[in-house]
Write a protein that holds these residues in place. Structure first.
Motif, short mmCIF file in Angstrom:
data_model
loop_
_atom_site.label_atom_id
_atom_site.label_comp_id
_atom_site.label_asym_id
_atom_site.label_seq_id
_atom_site.Cartn_x
_atom_site.Cartn_y
_atom_site.Cartn_z
N GLN A 241 0.83 -1.21 0.00
CA GLN A 241 0.00 0.00 0.00
C GLN A 241 0.86 1.26 0.00
OE1 GLN A 241 -3.35 0.36 2.83
NE2 GLN A 241 -2.47 2.34 3.47
N THR A 242 1.84 1.32 0.92
CA THR A 242 2.66 2.52 1.03
C THR A 242 3.50 2.74 -0.23
OG1 THR A 242 2.78 2.22 3.43
CG2 THR A 242 4.41 3.67 2.41
N ILE A 243 4.14 1.66 -0.70
CA ILE A 243 4.98 1.80 -1.90
C ILE A 243 4.12 2.14 -3.12
CG2 ILE A 243 6.48 0.54 -3.49
CD1 ILE A 243 7.54 -1.00 -1.06
N GLY A 244 2.95 1.52 -3.21
CA GLY A 244 2.07 1.79 -4.34
C GLY A 244 1.58 3.23 -4.35
N LEU A 245 1.19 3.74 -3.18
CA LEU A 245 0.73 5.13 -3.10
C LEU A 245 1.87 6.10 -3.43
CD1 LEU A 245 -1.46 4.94 0.13
CD2 LEU A 245 -2.29 5.40 -2.18
N ALA A 246 3.06 5.80 -2.91
CA ALA A 246 4.21 6.67 -3.19
C ALA A 246 4.55 6.66 -4.68
CB ALA A 246 5.42 6.22 -2.37
N ALA A 247 4.51 5.48 -5.30
CA ALA A 247 4.79 5.39 -6.73
C ALA A 247 3.76 6.15 -7.54
CB ALA A 247 4.83 3.92 -7.16
N ALA A 248 2.48 6.04 -7.15
CA ALA A 248 1.43 6.76 -7.86
C ALA A 248 1.61 8.27 -7.72
CB ALA A 248 0.06 6.34 -7.33
N ALA A 249 2.02 8.71 -6.53
CA ALA A 249 2.25 10.14 -6.31
C ALA A 249 3.40 10.65 -7.19
CB ALA A 249 2.55 10.41 -4.84
N VAL A 250 4.48 9.87 -7.26
CA VAL A 250 5.62 10.26 -8.10
C VAL A 250 5.20 10.33 -9.56
CG1 VAL A 250 7.88 9.54 -8.95
CG2 VAL A 250 7.36 9.40 -6.50
N ALA A 251 4.42 9.34 -10.02
CA ALA A 251 3.95 9.34 -11.40
C ALA A 251 3.10 10.58 -11.69
CB ALA A 251 3.15 8.07 -11.68
N LEU A 252 2.24 10.94 -10.75
CA LEU A 252 1.41 12.13 -10.93
C LEU A 252 2.24 13.41 -10.96
CD1 LEU A 252 -1.65 11.27 -8.67
CD2 LEU A 252 -1.72 11.69 -11.14
N LEU A 253 3.31 13.45 -10.16
CA LEU A 253 4.18 14.62 -10.18
C LEU A 253 4.91 14.75 -11.51
CD1 LEU A 253 5.70 14.54 -6.56
CD2 LEU A 253 4.10 16.21 -7.50
N VAL A 254 5.30 13.62 -12.09
CA VAL A 254 5.94 13.64 -13.41
C VAL A 254 4.96 14.18 -14.45
CG1 VAL A 254 6.90 12.21 -15.25
CG2 VAL A 254 7.59 11.81 -12.87
N VAL A 255 3.72 13.69 -14.39
CA VAL A 255 2.68 14.18 -15.31
C VAL A 255 2.45 15.67 -15.09
CG1 VAL A 255 0.24 14.00 -15.94
CG2 VAL A 255 1.57 11.93 -15.48
N PHE A 256 2.43 16.09 -13.82
CA PHE A 256 2.21 17.50 -13.49
C PHE A 256 3.29 18.38 -14.12
CE2 PHE A 256 3.32 20.94 -10.45
CZ PHE A 256 2.21 21.73 -10.63
N VAL A 257 4.56 17.98 -14.00
CA VAL A 257 5.65 18.77 -14.59
C VAL A 257 5.48 18.87 -16.11
CG1 VAL A 257 8.13 18.83 -15.01
CG2 VAL A 257 7.27 18.29 -12.72
N ALA A 258 5.11 17.74 -16.75
CA ALA A 258 4.90 17.75 -18.20
C ALA A 258 3.76 18.68 -18.58
CB ALA A 258 4.62 16.33 -18.68
N VAL A 259 2.69 18.67 -17.79
CA VAL A 259 1.55 19.54 -18.06
C VAL A 259 1.94 21.01 -17.92
CG1 VAL A 259 -0.70 20.28 -17.17
CG2 VAL A 259 -0.22 17.85 -17.47
N GLU A 260 2.69 21.33 -16.86
CA GLU A 260 3.06 22.72 -16.61
C GLU A 260 3.98 23.26 -17.70
OE1 GLU A 260 1.47 24.32 -13.55
OE2 GLU A 260 0.53 22.66 -14.62
N ARG A 261 4.84 22.41 -18.25
CA ARG A 261 5.74 22.85 -19.31
C ARG A 261 4.98 23.25 -20.58
NH1 ARG A 261 10.76 18.47 -18.97
NH2 ARG A 261 11.91 19.53 -17.29
N ARG A 262 3.83 22.63 -20.79
CA ARG A 262 3.06 22.87 -22.02
C ARG A 262 1.90 23.84 -21.83
NH1 ARG A 262 5.27 17.99 -22.08
NH2 ARG A 262 5.96 17.04 -24.04
N SER A 263 1.60 24.18 -20.58
CA SER A 263 0.43 25.01 -20.32
C SER A 263 0.71 26.48 -20.60
CB SER A 263 0.00 24.86 -18.85
OG SER A 263 -1.06 25.72 -18.54
N ALA A 264 -0.27 27.15 -21.23
CA ALA A 264 -0.15 28.58 -21.48
C ALA A 264 -0.36 29.39 -20.21
CB ALA A 264 -1.18 29.00 -22.54
N ALA A 265 -1.08 28.83 -19.26
CA ALA A 265 -1.34 29.50 -17.97
C ALA A 265 -1.13 28.48 -16.85
CB ALA A 265 -2.76 30.07 -17.93
N PRO A 266 0.13 28.11 -16.57
CA PRO A 266 0.40 27.03 -15.62
C PRO A 266 -0.01 27.38 -14.19
CG PRO A 266 2.44 28.16 -16.18
CD PRO A 266 1.38 28.70 -17.10
#
Length: 470
Positions: A241-266
């Motif tokens: 549970q702990t490792i899975g939640l941590a991995a999911a959080a890291v994956a979401l942060l990677v997606v977040f950075v990718a989104v912010e790089r492409r957003s016109a209004a981050p």
């Protein structure tokens, strides 16, 4: 852009707002109430669980639901204030605070109570970073802001102790419902004064666009991080549970950075993370949160379980720490103004580490004067001065249009640090309590706090190198 900014750009001297110190009292009151409410629930929890028929696991979610929503939504709440108006969001958060306080007091079932506490986290995520953002836009960087931050930090420490004192008295005298009802009159006064004392401000240069994908991914990542940490002592740090939640959080942060790089209004302009002071100040704040909350939880359990103090007795005796923190905060703001935040932060975490080290000598047959008081007298000033130094670093050089975002980062850093501190010391105490000497759990937990301080010292020296005197 407001008239003050226009005047500054035109080179016109700007008179200081004569209401600013009254506004500071209002903003510090908001911080006091958020912290008071979080602490006061701890003492009322056994009575709440008994009356509402909650299991031990369910009762913990009265606190956990608030932690998850508060920590998860802080970044979004801070950025919303930049875009929609800082005073407007402060008023919205305070109004919701009134509603959820009434709902908590009127709760007729366990489910209603947990939902109410989750909504309280939402109100706090709007109030706390928005209030800190208004503080930074009201007081210019330098001596005045450092004084204001000292008041903010000192009042926060007093709120934590007041929660212990008031919570014990109200729960014993009037019933647990009143630990929530007491919020209502104070919040109503805050609602009345906010339009009078606070100026409205937000980023007028930024086009009104909303980064929905960034908001969803960042909020989900923060929620998963806090949830994983809160549940780790029970589920296990290396559990699926702990490792899975941590991995999911890291994956979401990677997606977040990718989104912010492409957003016109981050939601989060990534350039803000290039500031060494902001990154360093917030990482030091994480360690301060781990130290402050981790040590408070440990010393509370030691005093009540081994020394036999009642919650009210412990609250009175522990009050020396926030009083010393208040003193340390005001000494720290003067030192930050004169020498910069790096040396003040370094000295502060050393003091906190020494205070925790003194507490490693506690024993089952100990007493307050010889076992607890010396550590609190040393730890308190370090906590007060360190909070001012770390906050000053994290907010230094941040443009006004992004002050809400920076305030959200700083508030979230302390909350996440606090959750981590509780999780780590709880894990250490549970592991030691299962051994041949259960009383060794408390010295071991205080030793963990010494390790936190060592990590904080390393971060202060390495990441705050570029701090300058103001």
């Amino acid at each position: 852009m407001d008239t003050t900014q226009l005047a500054v750009r035109a080179g016109t001297p700007v008179a200081a707002d004569p209401r600013r110190w009254k506004a500071l009292v209002l903003l510090c009151t908001a911080n006091f109430m958020v912290i008071l409410d979080s602490q006061i629930v701890i003492l009322g929890l056994p009575s709440i669980a008994r009356d509402l028929g909650m299991t031990p696991a369910g009762a913990q979610w009265v606190i956990g639901a608030n932690l998850v929503t508060f920590g998860g939504l802080l970044l979004l709440g801070g950025r919303a204030s930049d875009l929609l108006g800082r005073r407007r969001m402060f008023i919205a958060g305070t109004a919701l605070f009134v509603v959820v306080s009434l709902l908590s007091g009127l709760a007729w079932s366990a489910e209603v109570m947990v939902v109410a506490r989750a909504l309280h986290g939402v109100s706090a995520a709007l109030m706390a970073p928005t209030a800190l953002s208004i503080l930074t836009t009201t007081f210019p960087e330098g001596a005045e802001r450092n004084k204001a931050l000292a008041g903010w930090s000192g009042v926060g420490g007093i709120g934590a102790t007041a929660g212990l004192l008031v919570g014990g008295g109200l729960t014993s005298g009037l019933g647990w419902e009143w630990i929530f009802y007491v919020n209502v009159p104070v919040a109503l006064v805050m609602l009345a004064l906010a339009p009078v004392l606070l100026n409205e401000s937000h980023d007028r240069e930024r086009r009104r666009g909303y980064d929905v994908a960034g908001a969803v991914t960042s909020t989900a990542a923060l929620v998963l991080i806090v949830y994983a940490v809160v549940e780790a002592p029970k589920a296990g740090w290396l559990s699926g549970q702990t490792i899975g939640l941590a991995a999911a959080a890291v994956a979401l942060l990677v997606v977040f950075v990718a989104v912010e790089r492409r957003s016109a209004a981050p939601l989060v302009p990534l350039r803000i993370l290039r500031s060494p002071a902001l990154v360093g100040g917030n990482l030091v704040t994480v360690l301060l949160g781990m130290l402050a909350v981790g040590l408070s939880v440990t010393i509370s359990q030691y005093a009540q379980q081994l020394l036999g103090y009642t919650p009210l007795e412990f609250g009175v005796k522990q009050a020396v720490m926030p009083v010393m923190a208040f003193v340390g905060a005001y000494a720290g703001q003067a030192a930050v103004t004169r020498w910069g935040y790096r040396p003040v932060a370094a000295i502060s975490v050393v003091l906190m580490g020494v205070g925790a080290l003194l507490l490693t000598g506690v024993s089952p047959g100990g007493g307050y004067v010889q076992d607890i008081l010396p550590g609190l007298l040393v730890f308190g000033p370090g906590l007060g001065a360190g909070t001012v130094a770390a906050s000053a670093a994290a907010l230094a050089g941040v443009a006004e249009r992004e002050s809400g975002l920076a305030s959200g980062f700083n508030t979230a850093a302390f909350q996440i640090g606090g959750a981590l501190g509780v999780a780590v010391v709880s894990t250490v105490m549970v592991a030691q309590a299962a051994g041949p000497d259960p009383a060794a759990a408390f010295p071991a937990a205080f030793t963990a706090c010494v390790v936190f301080a060592a990590a904080g010292l390393a971060l202060a020296l390495l990441l705050l190198r570029r701090s300058a005197r103001r």
